[in-house]
Write a protein that holds these residues in place. Structure first.
Motif, PDB file in Angstrom:
ATOM      1  N   ARG A 179      -1.783  15.379  -3.125  1.00  0.00           N
ATOM      2  CA  ARG A 179      -1.060  16.556  -3.595  1.00  0.00           C
ATOM      3  C   ARG A 179      -0.740  17.462  -2.414  1.00  0.00           C
ATOM      4  O   ARG A 179      -1.608  17.766  -1.592  1.00  0.00           O
ATOM      5  CB  ARG A 179      -1.888  17.316  -4.619  1.00  0.00           C
ATOM      6  N   GLY A 180       0.525  17.860  -2.316  1.00  0.00           N
ATOM      7  CA  GLY A 180       0.917  18.768  -1.254  1.00  0.00           C
ATOM      8  C   GLY A 180       2.412  18.791  -1.058  1.00  0.00           C
ATOM      9  O   GLY A 180       3.160  18.096  -1.743  1.00  0.00           O
ATOM     10  N   ASP A 181       2.836  19.588  -0.107  1.00  0.00           N
ATOM     11  CA  ASP A 181       4.241  19.784   0.228  1.00  0.00           C
ATOM     12  C   ASP A 181       4.577  18.937   1.452  1.00  0.00           C
ATOM     13  O   ASP A 181       3.938  19.080   2.500  1.00  0.00           O
ATOM     14  CB  ASP A 181       4.472  21.270   0.526  1.00  0.00           C
ATOM     15  N   GLY A 182       5.571  18.084   1.337  1.00  0.00           N
ATOM     16  CA  GLY A 182       5.952  17.193   2.425  1.00  0.00           C
ATOM     17  C   GLY A 182       6.468  17.890   3.668  1.00  0.00           C
ATOM     18  O   GLY A 182       6.552  17.279   4.727  1.00  0.00           O
ATOM     19  N   ARG A 183       6.806  19.160   3.564  1.00  0.00           N
ATOM     20  CA  ARG A 183       7.230  19.914   4.747  1.00  0.00           C
ATOM     21  C   ARG A 183       6.040  20.347   5.584  1.00  0.00           C
ATOM     22  O   ARG A 183       6.205  20.792   6.713  1.00  0.00           O
ATOM     23  CB  ARG A 183       8.046  21.135   4.323  1.00  0.00           C
ATOM     24  N   ASP A 184       4.855  20.209   5.027  1.00  0.00           N
ATOM     25  CA  ASP A 184       3.620  20.638   5.677  1.00  0.00           C
ATOM     26  C   ASP A 184       3.013  19.474   6.464  1.00  0.00           C
ATOM     27  O   ASP A 184       2.687  18.433   5.900  1.00  0.00           O
ATOM     28  CB  ASP A 184       2.654  21.122   4.597  1.00  0.00           C
ATOM     29  N   ILE A 185       2.882  19.642   7.769  1.00  0.00           N
ATOM     30  CA  ILE A 185       2.336  18.600   8.639  1.00  0.00           C
ATOM     31  C   ILE A 185       0.957  18.148   8.164  1.00  0.00           C
ATOM     32  O   ILE A 185       0.639  16.958   8.183  1.00  0.00           O
ATOM     33  CB  ILE A 185       2.271  19.104  10.107  1.00  0.00           C
ATOM     34  N   ASP A 213       0.862  -1.165   0.000  1.00  0.00           N
ATOM     35  CA  ASP A 213       0.000   0.000   0.000  1.00  0.00           C
ATOM     36  C   ASP A 213       0.908   1.227   0.000  1.00  0.00           C
ATOM     37  O   ASP A 213       1.615   1.462   0.984  1.00  0.00           O
ATOM     38  CB  ASP A 213      -0.887  -0.039   1.244  1.00  0.00           C
ATOM     39  N   VAL A 214       0.904   1.970  -1.101  1.00  0.00           N
ATOM     40  CA  VAL A 214       1.798   3.115  -1.251  1.00  0.00           C
ATOM     41  C   VAL A 214       0.973   4.363  -1.525  1.00  0.00           C
ATOM     42  O   VAL A 214       0.085   4.364  -2.385  1.00  0.00           O
ATOM     43  CB  VAL A 214       2.809   2.901  -2.400  1.00  0.00           C
ATOM     44  N   VAL A 215       1.295   5.431  -0.778  1.00  0.00           N
ATOM     45  CA  VAL A 215       0.722   6.749  -1.035  1.00  0.00           C
ATOM     46  C   VAL A 215       1.879   7.671  -1.381  1.00  0.00           C
ATOM     47  O   VAL A 215       2.863   7.736  -0.646  1.00  0.00           O
ATOM     48  CB  VAL A 215      -0.026   7.310   0.191  1.00  0.00           C
ATOM     49  N   VAL A 216       1.771   8.358  -2.506  1.00  0.00           N
ATOM     50  CA  VAL A 216       2.795   9.314  -2.924  1.00  0.00           C
ATOM     51  C   VAL A 216       2.289  10.723  -2.644  1.00  0.00           C
ATOM     52  O   VAL A 216       1.176  11.086  -3.048  1.00  0.00           O
ATOM     53  CB  VAL A 216       3.123   9.153  -4.419  1.00  0.00           C
ATOM     54  N   LEU A 217       3.119  11.495  -1.952  1.00  0.00           N
ATOM     55  CA  LEU A 217       2.838  12.901  -1.663  1.00  0.00           C
ATOM     56  C   LEU A 217       3.810  13.757  -2.466  1.00  0.00           C
ATOM     57  O   LEU A 217       5.030  13.621  -2.314  1.00  0.00           O
ATOM     58  CB  LEU A 217       2.995  13.175  -0.163  1.00  0.00           C
ATOM     59  N   ASP A 218       3.273  14.588  -3.325  1.00  0.00           N
ATOM     60  CA  ASP A 218       4.110  15.459  -4.150  1.00  0.00           C
ATOM     61  C   ASP A 218       3.256  16.659  -4.536  1.00  0.00           C
ATOM     62  O   ASP A 218       2.026  16.578  -4.512  1.00  0.00           O
ATOM     63  CB  ASP A 218       4.580  14.706  -5.401  1.00  0.00           C
ATOM     64  N   HIS A 219       3.898  17.743  -4.895  1.00  0.00           N
ATOM     65  CA  HIS A 219       3.159  18.925  -5.342  1.00  0.00           C
ATOM     66  C   HIS A 219       3.050  18.981  -6.853  1.00  0.00           C
ATOM     67  O   HIS A 219       2.278  19.750  -7.401  1.00  0.00           O
ATOM     68  CB  HIS A 219       3.782  20.222  -4.802  1.00  0.00           C
ATOM     69  N   ASP A 220       3.785  18.115  -7.547  1.00  0.00           N
ATOM     70  CA  ASP A 220       3.846  18.131  -9.008  1.00  0.00           C
ATOM     71  C   ASP A 220       2.802  17.183  -9.613  1.00  0.00           C
ATOM     72  O   ASP A 220       2.812  15.972  -9.338  1.00  0.00           O
ATOM     73  CB  ASP A 220       5.254  17.732  -9.453  1.00  0.00           C
ATOM     74  N   ALA A 221       1.925  17.730 -10.454  1.00  0.00           N
ATOM     75  CA  ALA A 221       0.855  16.933 -11.061  1.00  0.00           C
ATOM     76  C   ALA A 221       1.394  15.821 -11.961  1.00  0.00           C
ATOM     77  O   ALA A 221       0.823  14.726 -11.992  1.00  0.00           O
ATOM     78  CB  ALA A 221      -0.081  17.844 -11.849  1.00  0.00           C
ATOM     79  N   VAL A 222       2.488  16.068 -12.654  1.00  0.00           N
ATOM     80  CA  VAL A 222       3.063  15.045 -13.537  1.00  0.00           C
ATOM     81  C   VAL A 222       3.590  13.871 -12.710  1.00  0.00           C
ATOM     82  O   VAL A 222       3.370  12.704 -13.047  1.00  0.00           O
ATOM     83  CB  VAL A 222       4.178  15.643 -14.433  1.00  0.00           C
ATOM     84  N   ALA A 223       4.263  14.176 -11.618  1.00  0.00           N
ATOM     85  CA  ALA A 223       4.773  13.120 -10.742  1.00  0.00           C
ATOM     86  C   ALA A 223       3.621  12.308 -10.164  1.00  0.00           C
ATOM     87  O   ALA A 223       3.690  11.070 -10.094  1.00  0.00           O
ATOM     88  CB  ALA A 223       5.617  13.726  -9.617  1.00  0.00           C
ATOM     89  N   LEU A 224       2.562  12.977  -9.762  1.00  0.00           N
ATOM     90  CA  LEU A 224       1.417  12.271  -9.193  1.00  0.00           C
ATOM     91  C   LEU A 224       0.721  11.400 -10.226  1.00  0.00           C
ATOM     92  O   LEU A 224       0.287  10.283  -9.923  1.00  0.00           O
ATOM     93  CB  LEU A 224       0.432  13.270  -8.585  1.00  0.00           C
ATOM     94  N   THR A 225       0.642  11.880 -11.455  1.00  0.00           N
ATOM     95  CA  THR A 225       0.051  11.080 -12.526  1.00  0.00           C
ATOM     96  C   THR A 225       0.873   9.820 -12.764  1.00  0.00           C
ATOM     97  O   THR A 225       0.326   8.723 -12.925  1.00  0.00           O
ATOM     98  CB  THR A 225      -0.043  11.910 -13.823  1.00  0.00           C
ATOM     99  N   SER A 226       2.184   9.960 -12.756  1.00  0.00           N
ATOM    100  CA  SER A 226       3.073   8.811 -12.926  1.00  0.00           C
ATOM    101  C   SER A 226       2.924   7.822 -11.771  1.00  0.00           C
ATOM    102  O   SER A 226       2.859   6.605 -11.980  1.00  0.00           O
ATOM    103  CB  SER A 226       4.523   9.296 -13.024  1.00  0.00           C
ATOM    104  N   ALA A 227       2.871   8.333 -10.573  1.00  0.00           N
ATOM    105  CA  ALA A 227       2.711   7.467  -9.403  1.00  0.00           C
ATOM    106  C   ALA A 227       1.384   6.713  -9.461  1.00  0.00           C
ATOM    107  O   ALA A 227       1.326   5.511  -9.192  1.00  0.00           O
ATOM    108  CB  ALA A 227       2.789   8.295  -8.123  1.00  0.00           C
ATOM    109  N   PHE A 228       0.329   7.413  -9.835  1.00  0.00           N
ATOM    110  CA  PHE A 228      -0.986   6.785  -9.947  1.00  0.00           C
ATOM    111  C   PHE A 228      -0.970   5.694 -11.019  1.00  0.00           C
ATOM    112  O   PHE A 228      -1.513   4.610 -10.817  1.00  0.00           O
ATOM    113  CB  PHE A 228      -2.045   7.853 -10.265  1.00  0.00           C
ATOM    114  N   ALA A 229      -0.308   5.982 -12.139  1.00  0.00           N
ATOM    115  CA  ALA A 229      -0.196   4.990 -13.221  1.00  0.00           C
ATOM    116  C   ALA A 229       0.583   3.753 -12.766  1.00  0.00           C
ATOM    117  O   ALA A 229       0.360   2.652 -13.288  1.00  0.00           O
ATOM    118  CB  ALA A 229       0.484   5.618 -14.437  1.00  0.00           C
ATOM    119  N   ASN A 230       1.459   3.925 -11.792  1.00  0.00           N
ATOM    120  CA  ASN A 230       2.240   2.803 -11.254  1.00  0.00           C
ATOM    121  C   ASN A 230       1.541   2.116 -10.077  1.00  0.00           C
ATOM    122  O   ASN A 230       2.142   1.295  -9.392  1.00  0.00           O
ATOM    123  CB  ASN A 230       3.637   3.269 -10.838  1.00  0.00           C
TER     124      ASN A 230
END
Length: 126
Positions: free
Chosen positions: A52-58, A29-46
């Motif tokens: 979506r968001g900034d990992g520095r944000d609690i 079970d993997v959740v990817v947190l990123d602010h970039d839509a292209v990266a998130l699309t790739s992660a979802f495809a995988n």
């Protein structure tokens, strides 16, 4: 704690770290947190769930499920940002295994002292 892996930052470094980590589950079970839509699309495809968001944000880390994760992979492009993500993730989850990818090998011990259980040095980009 679940078998959840939260990946903060999705790119070559994250993929390299994920390839080298043992998986105890047939379908992790993997959740990817990123602010970039292209990266998130790739992660979802995988096959990952995405947030979506900034990992520095609690709040973004909470939204991704960091509080309940067995493992957190920190693979952001900048070591300073990665250190902030590592400390924030550790503050939310004292028991998760935190794996960080860093660019500068001199930062390994700093990441370990401030919350990372494992640190991978990734190749510098030209």
């Amino acid at each position: 704690m679940t078998g959840l892996t939260v990946v903060v930052g999705y790119g070559d470094a994250a993929l390299d770290v994920l390839r080298h980590l043992p998986s105890r589950f047939d379908r992790p079970d993997v959740v990817v947190l990123d602010h970039d839509a292209v990266a998130l699309t790739s992660a979802f495809a995988n096959g990952a769930r995405v947030a979506r968001g900034d990992g520095r944000d609690i709040c973004a880390l909470r939204h991704a499920g960091t509080e309940f994760a067995a493992r957190v992979v920190v693979a952001v492009p900048d070591d300073l940002d990665g250190l902030q993500v590592t400390m924030a993730a550790r503050s939310l989850n004292r028991t998760a295994t935190i794996v960080a990818a860093v660019r500068d090998p001199r930062n390994q011990s700093l990441f370990t002292r401030l919350g990372a259980d494992e640190v991978f040095v990734r190749a510098r980009s030209a």
